[in-house]
Design a protein around this motif. Structure first.
Motif, PDB file in Angstrom:
ATOM      1  N   ASN A  69       0.849  -1.195   0.000  1.00 30.08           N
ATOM      2  CA  ASN A  69       0.000   0.000   0.000  1.00 30.08           C
ATOM      3  C   ASN A  69       0.888   1.250   0.000  1.00 30.08           C
ATOM      4  OD1 ASN A  69       0.667   0.807   2.740  1.00 30.08           O
ATOM      5  ND2 ASN A  69      -0.688  -0.826   3.456  1.00 30.08           N
ATOM      6  N   GLU A  70       0.261   2.399  -0.141  1.00 31.79           N
ATOM      7  CA  GLU A  70       1.028   3.658  -0.252  1.00 31.79           C
ATOM      8  C   GLU A  70       1.865   3.935   0.995  1.00 31.79           C
ATOM      9  OE1 GLU A  70       1.692   5.728  -2.893  1.00 31.79           O
ATOM     10  OE2 GLU A  70       0.722   4.065  -3.937  1.00 31.79           O
ATOM     11  N   HIS A  86       6.012   4.471   0.877  1.00 27.00           N
ATOM     12  CA  HIS A  86       6.643   5.730   1.291  1.00 27.00           C
ATOM     13  C   HIS A  86       7.305   5.669   2.670  1.00 27.00           C
ATOM     14  CE1 HIS A  86       5.475   7.962  -2.240  1.00 27.00           C
ATOM     15  NE2 HIS A  86       4.332   7.318  -2.194  1.00 27.00           N
ATOM     16  N   HIS A 104       9.440   3.498  -2.692  1.00 20.03           N
ATOM     17  CA  HIS A 104       9.128   4.381  -3.829  1.00 20.03           C
ATOM     18  C   HIS A 104      10.410   5.006  -4.377  1.00 20.03           C
ATOM     19  CE1 HIS A 104       6.788   7.422  -6.118  1.00 20.03           C
ATOM     20  NE2 HIS A 104       7.795   8.212  -5.790  1.00 20.03           N
TER      21      HIS A 104
END
Length: 158
Positions: free
Chosen positions: A23-24, A28, A39
């Motif tokens: 997931n994001e 990050h 990322h």
């Protein structure tokens, strides 16, 4: 050399598999202020490929060309890696690698021994440069796994 070329060709799939299901927050997460997020690692791997692909071609096409590296930290720090489109960069990595496949599949043993010279006078054969490209992805796959593990440990401790 066949195994090396084969692993080079699998670089994109290996990166994709390593990030599957993230997931994001995971993409990050930085394990420390001076460490890269997944990322950022993916953007870096592509930037390294952008720089390396012309070097590989120069060694095959020119007689002992001068090769120049890039300052990876300057790129990461000054090009706003966090704002760049990860999917676009992954596709660019895929296209750069696939653009070399026909060349690699038709490589002769003489071509694999052609030499490029870095500005510090260090000399590398095409085969060595290709080994560096494969090793670069391996190293960053291991780094991605370390960041994923650090993220999981951080979630458990919070």
């Amino acid at each position: 050399m066949k195994e090396l070329i084969h692993e080079y060709a699998l670089g994109y799939e290996m990166l994709r598999k390593a990030i599957e299901g993230l997931n994001e927050d995971e993409f990050h997460y930085k394990p420390a202020p001076d460490k890269w997020s997944i990322h950022q690692i993916l953007i870096h791997v592509t930037d390294a490929e952008i720089s390396a692909t012309p070097r590989l071609k120069k060694v095959l096409a020119e007689e002992e060309p001068i090769l120049i590296s890039f300052d990876q930290n300057a790129w990461a720090n000054n090009l706003e890696y966090d704002l760049l489109d990860r999917e676009q960069y992954l596709l660019l990595f895929k296209f750069l690698r696939s653009s070399m496949q026909t060349i690699l599949e038709n490589l002769t043993s003489e071509q694999s021994e052609r030499v490029g010279v870095y500005i510090d006078q260090e000399r590398f054969t095409f085969k060595q440069l290709l080994e560096f490209r494969v090793e670069h992805v391996r190293n960053h796959l291991a780094q991605i796994e370390r960041v994923k593990k650090a993220y999981q440990e951080n979630q458990v401790s919070n």
